[in-house]
Write an enzyme that holds these catalytic residues in place. Structure first.
Site, PDB file in Angstrom:
ATOM      1  N   ASP A   8     -19.283  13.153 -25.366  1.00  0.00           N
ATOM      2  CA  ASP A   8     -19.662  11.686 -24.582  1.00  0.00           C
ATOM      3  C   ASP A   8     -20.265  13.271 -23.413  1.00  0.00           C
ATOM      4  O   ASP A   8     -19.646  14.055 -23.300  1.00  0.00           O
ATOM      5  CB  ASP A   8     -17.539  11.766 -24.612  1.00  0.00           C
ATOM      6  CG  ASP A   8     -17.442  10.921 -22.883  1.00  0.00           C
ATOM      7  OD1 ASP A   8     -18.458   9.799 -23.233  1.00  0.00           O
ATOM      8  OD2 ASP A   8     -16.412  11.046 -22.317  1.00  0.00           O
ATOM      9  N   ASP A  10     -19.279  11.927 -19.245  1.00  0.00           N
ATOM     10  CA  ASP A  10     -18.052  11.502 -18.207  1.00  0.00           C
ATOM     11  C   ASP A  10     -16.670  11.910 -18.702  1.00  0.00           C
ATOM     12  O   ASP A  10     -16.530  11.523 -19.508  1.00  0.00           O
ATOM     13  CB  ASP A  10     -18.424  10.200 -17.498  1.00  0.00           C
ATOM     14  CG  ASP A  10     -19.640   9.714 -16.830  1.00  0.00           C
ATOM     15  OD1 ASP A  10     -20.008  10.902 -16.905  1.00  0.00           O
ATOM     16  OD2 ASP A  10     -20.150   8.790 -17.647  1.00  0.00           O
TER      17      ASP A  10
HETATM   18  C1  BG6 Z   1     -19.866   6.082 -19.474  1.00  0.00           C
HETATM   19  C2  BG6 Z   1     -18.003   6.198 -18.704  1.00  0.00           C
HETATM   20  O1  BG6 Z   1     -19.275   7.119 -20.022  1.00  0.00           O
HETATM   21  O2  BG6 Z   1     -20.484   5.596 -19.016  1.00  0.00           O
HETATM   22  C3  BG6 Z   1     -17.539   4.773 -17.767  1.00  0.00           C
HETATM   23  O3  BG6 Z   1     -17.004   6.961 -18.734  1.00  0.00           O
HETATM   24  C4  BG6 Z   1     -18.423   4.169 -17.389  1.00  0.00           C
HETATM   25  O4  BG6 Z   1     -16.292   5.137 -17.157  1.00  0.00           O
HETATM   26  C5  BG6 Z   1     -20.019   4.142 -18.214  1.00  0.00           C
HETATM   27  O5  BG6 Z   1     -18.838   2.608 -17.174  1.00  0.00           O
HETATM   28  C6  BG6 Z   1     -21.621   3.475 -17.983  1.00  0.00           C
HETATM   29  O6  BG6 Z   1     -21.523   4.541 -16.742  1.00  0.00           O
HETATM   30  P1  BG6 Z   1     -22.969   4.656 -15.460  1.00  0.00           P
HETATM   31  O7  BG6 Z   1     -23.682   5.843 -15.230  1.00  0.00           O
HETATM   32  O8  BG6 Z   1     -24.280   3.569 -16.324  1.00  0.00           O
HETATM   33  O9  BG6 Z   1     -23.134   3.486 -14.748  1.00  0.00           O
HETATM   34 MG    MG Z   2     -16.056   9.640 -20.947  1.00  0.00          MG
END
Ligand code: BG6
Ligand code: MG
Length: 208
Positions: A8, A10
């Site tokens: 993963d 984030d």
């Molecule tokens: C995930 C995060 O990696 O990406 C979530 O953990 C987030 O919190 C999701 O909502 C979508 O991310 P983005 O950057 O497309 O808004």
């Molecule tokens: Mg994450």
């Protein structure tokens, strides 16, 4: 059998989970909602659109289609403001050494992130070249906790699910990895990531 690694992004490679939280909190504070860190656990690992649905349902808030799209746009603009300031210094502790170890020892490495900003973030922190495959929110239909993203990432590196180890900081991500039949290492708090096979606070604890 050699294991392969599905990361993963984030909250695992970089602390962008914090930036997502701050961006959602700012957006909803204008609606009189005080988003807590506890509630934010439900948003981790989940697509942007689904996050907004979760918030609106929980707080019984209704938006027109246009307001909904505008809210998504605003949240992402705020998130990207943080992302644009990121550098290699933002890579979480122990991650770079782990990636180097994995590469040197023939383990395949894939990214499996729900984020549509994943490629931008990897570029900002200079890690793109470590990944044999990058699967992000643009390539999947079903968000975590659906296992689709981990099956897709495993397939992209030619690995069978039982030979994959997932690294996740989100409840939804841990569930997705387990549903895919993979070993899941939680990064964070063991009292939150209860379904992970093991939980560590950071990659420093995973020194080979
Ligand atoms: C995930 C995060 O990696 O990406 C979530 O953990 C987030 O919190 C999701 O909502 C979508 O991310 P983005 O950057 O497309 O808004
Ligand atoms: Mg994450």
């Amino acid at each position: 059998m050699l294991k392969h690694f599905l990361f993963d992004l984030d909250g695992v490679i970089v602390d962008t989970a914090r930036f997502h939280f701050l961006s959602w909190r700012k957006l909803v504070s204008a609606w009189g909602i005080d988003l807590t860190e506890e509630f934010n656990e439900k948003l981790k690992g989940v697509s942007r659109t689904e996050c907004l649905h979760i918030i609106l349902n929980a707080y019984h808030k209704k938006l027109s289609n246009e307001e909904f799209e505008q809210a998504l746009h605003q949240k992402n603009e705020d998130f990207l403001y943080y992302v644009n300031q990121m550098t290699e210094a933002d890579i979480l502790e122990g991650v770079l050494d782990f990636l180097k170890f994995a590469k040197a020892n023939g383990h395949k490495i894939a990214l499996a992130s729900s984020s549509k900003n994943a490629k931008i973030i990897l570029e900002k922190i200079g890690l793109t070249h470590y990944f044999d495959a990058i699967i992000d929110g643009n390539q999947i239909t079903n968000t975590k906790p659906d296992p689709e993203i981990f099956f897709t990432a495993a397939k992209a590196i030619g690995a069978s699910p039982e030979n994959c180890v997932v690294f996740e900081d989100a409840i939804a991500g841990v569930e997705a990895g387990k549903s895919a039949g993979m070993e899941v290492i939680g990064i964070g708090d063991a009292s939150i990531l209860t379904k992970a096979d093991i939980v560590v606070k950071s990659f420093l604890e995973l020194k080979s």
